[in-house]
Design an enzyme around this catalytic site. Sequence first.
Site, short mmCIF file in Angstrom:
data_model
loop_
_atom_site.label_atom_id
_atom_site.label_comp_id
_atom_site.label_asym_id
_atom_site.label_seq_id
_atom_site.Cartn_x
_atom_site.Cartn_y
_atom_site.Cartn_z
N HIS A 93 0.84 -1.20 0.00
CA HIS A 93 0.00 0.00 0.00
C HIS A 93 0.87 1.24 0.00
O HIS A 93 1.71 1.43 0.89
CB HIS A 93 -0.93 -0.02 1.22
CG HIS A 93 -1.96 -1.11 1.13
ND1 HIS A 93 -2.38 -1.83 2.21
CD2 HIS A 93 -2.63 -1.60 0.05
CE1 HIS A 93 -3.30 -2.72 1.82
NE2 HIS A 93 -3.46 -2.60 0.51
N GLU A 96 1.61 3.66 3.02
CA GLU A 96 2.07 3.05 4.28
C GLU A 96 3.59 3.11 4.34
O GLU A 96 4.31 2.11 4.33
CB GLU A 96 1.49 1.64 4.39
CG GLU A 96 -0.05 1.71 4.43
CD GLU A 96 -0.74 0.35 4.41
OE1 GLU A 96 -0.06 -0.68 4.50
OE2 GLU A 96 -1.98 0.35 4.31
N HIS A 232 2.78 -3.80 6.69
CA HIS A 232 1.80 -2.75 6.41
C HIS A 232 1.82 -1.77 7.57
O HIS A 232 2.47 -1.99 8.58
CB HIS A 232 0.38 -3.36 6.31
CG HIS A 232 0.12 -4.14 5.06
ND1 HIS A 232 -0.69 -3.66 4.06
CD2 HIS A 232 0.55 -5.35 4.65
CE1 HIS A 232 -0.73 -4.55 3.08
NE2 HIS A 232 0.00 -5.59 3.41
N GLU A 305 0.99 -5.03 11.05
CA GLU A 305 0.57 -3.63 10.94
C GLU A 305 1.45 -2.85 11.90
O GLU A 305 1.36 -3.01 13.12
CB GLU A 305 -0.91 -3.47 11.33
CG GLU A 305 -1.88 -4.22 10.42
CD GLU A 305 -2.12 -3.55 9.08
OE1 GLU A 305 -1.59 -2.43 8.85
OE2 GLU A 305 -2.84 -4.14 8.26
O1 3K0 Z 1 -3.97 -9.47 6.01
C1 3K0 Z 1 -4.66 -8.52 6.37
O2 3K0 Z 1 -5.46 -8.58 7.28
C2 3K0 Z 1 -4.47 -7.22 5.64
C3 3K0 Z 1 -4.78 -6.01 6.44
C4 3K0 Z 1 -4.48 -4.76 5.67
C5 3K0 Z 1 -5.37 -4.67 4.44
O3 3K0 Z 1 -4.92 -5.03 3.37
O4 3K0 Z 1 -6.52 -4.25 4.56
N1 3K0 Z 1 -4.68 -3.58 6.51
S1 3K0 Z 1 -4.21 -2.12 5.93
O5 3K0 Z 1 -4.73 -1.92 4.62
O6 3K0 Z 1 -4.66 -1.11 6.89
N2 3K0 Z 1 -2.64 -2.05 5.91
ZN ZN Z 2 -1.72 -1.96 4.12
#
Ligand code: 3K0
Ligand code: ZN
Length: 371
Positions: A93, A96, A232, A305
């Site tokens: 992303h 990030e 992330h 995260e």
């Molecule tokens: O594997 C996951 O749970 C991904 C979580 C990730 C996403 O892709 O939604 N969270 S983020 O976008 O806030 N980095």
């Molecule tokens: Zn992310």
Amino acid sequence: MRSALTAVLALILAVPFATPANAADYPAKDARYHAYPEMVSHIKQVAAKHPDIVRVFSIGQSHQGRKLWAAEISDNVGVDEGEPEVLFDGLHHAREHLSAELPIYILDLLANQYGRQTDLGQRITKLVNKRRTWVVFMVNPDGLQYDLTGKPYRAWRKNRQPTPGTSQIGTDLNRNYGYRWGCCGGSSGRPSASDYRGPRAWSAPEVRAMRDFVNSRVVDGVQRVRTHITFHTAGELVLWPYAYTAKGLPPDMTALDRDAFKAMGRAMARTNGYRAKQSNSLYPSDGDMIDWMYARHRIFSFTFELYPTGGGTRKHWYPPDEVIARENRRNRDAVLYLMGKAWCPYHALGQQQARNNCGPLFDDFETGRGW
Ligand code: 3K0
Ligand code: ZN
Ligand code: CA
């Protein structure tokens, strides 16, 4: 004469038409972050300084043609010695930003500590010698360079690939993997949405490059990569699969694997002060990386995260560069832990589970034979 003139003209014309995203850089106050070109020159320098244990290469290209740079860190670099393998990646992303710094830190840490006589140096020397570690630094370089063209940043998440038949740009790379893609309300079918899953699974070249690289680590029918973290931000969380379902033990996961995920996730969270839980309990997503990594390859794959807690606003995506070193260091022991467990993830459940599930011949850290 004519060609010389053409060349001069081309030079003059090239300057005002230089692509802004290529030139885009962090502002002075965030200069310790790495823009894509800075990352590339940094990793090349590290490889040049440590050629016996570091090799950099590209796993493919982004939509706009940027190389997706990776590093291999191991003794006898470039040689397949059959060692257990570990993968780290960052920046699916674009916004990030901190998630691109930890992969660079991991490279620096392993390269700089290798061969040192301190406790940390000896631990890392052993891990470099007994593992093959892969790092993909920025999965989404186009998105990052675009994000940097905003003053301040653009809060951009997706890649920069236009969606055919629309005027919209960008696919959420962590919704484009091909396991249960779009199955469960954990992504959007609207091209304008920030979690747009793309017109079909694997439509994003960045995601195909990750898939092809991971598939390429299947040697003689066995996946060499045993453990993985995709970085992330934000939330200070250690997440394990699945993201697509709230079931703790769905049919596509074994109870033993679930227990190992929990044990490893909790052990890592103890080292960095994060909270560990199943990905779906953050919120449901489908087509994300860790679901595919585990479902298709049985890789013990985690989403981290990073700093800070919470998420979803500029404050969370854009912490000042003063925090980079601290937050990298905060994750050092989790990274080393996961490298250590790559020979047998079930070791997280104790020696006996390791003996039972990784076989009598594979019962200690020294063994480089994998599974
Ligand atoms: O594997 C996951 O749970 C991904 C979580 C990730 C996403 O892709 O939604 N969270 S983020 O976008 O806030 N980095
Ligand atoms: Zn992310
Ligand atoms: Ca090696």
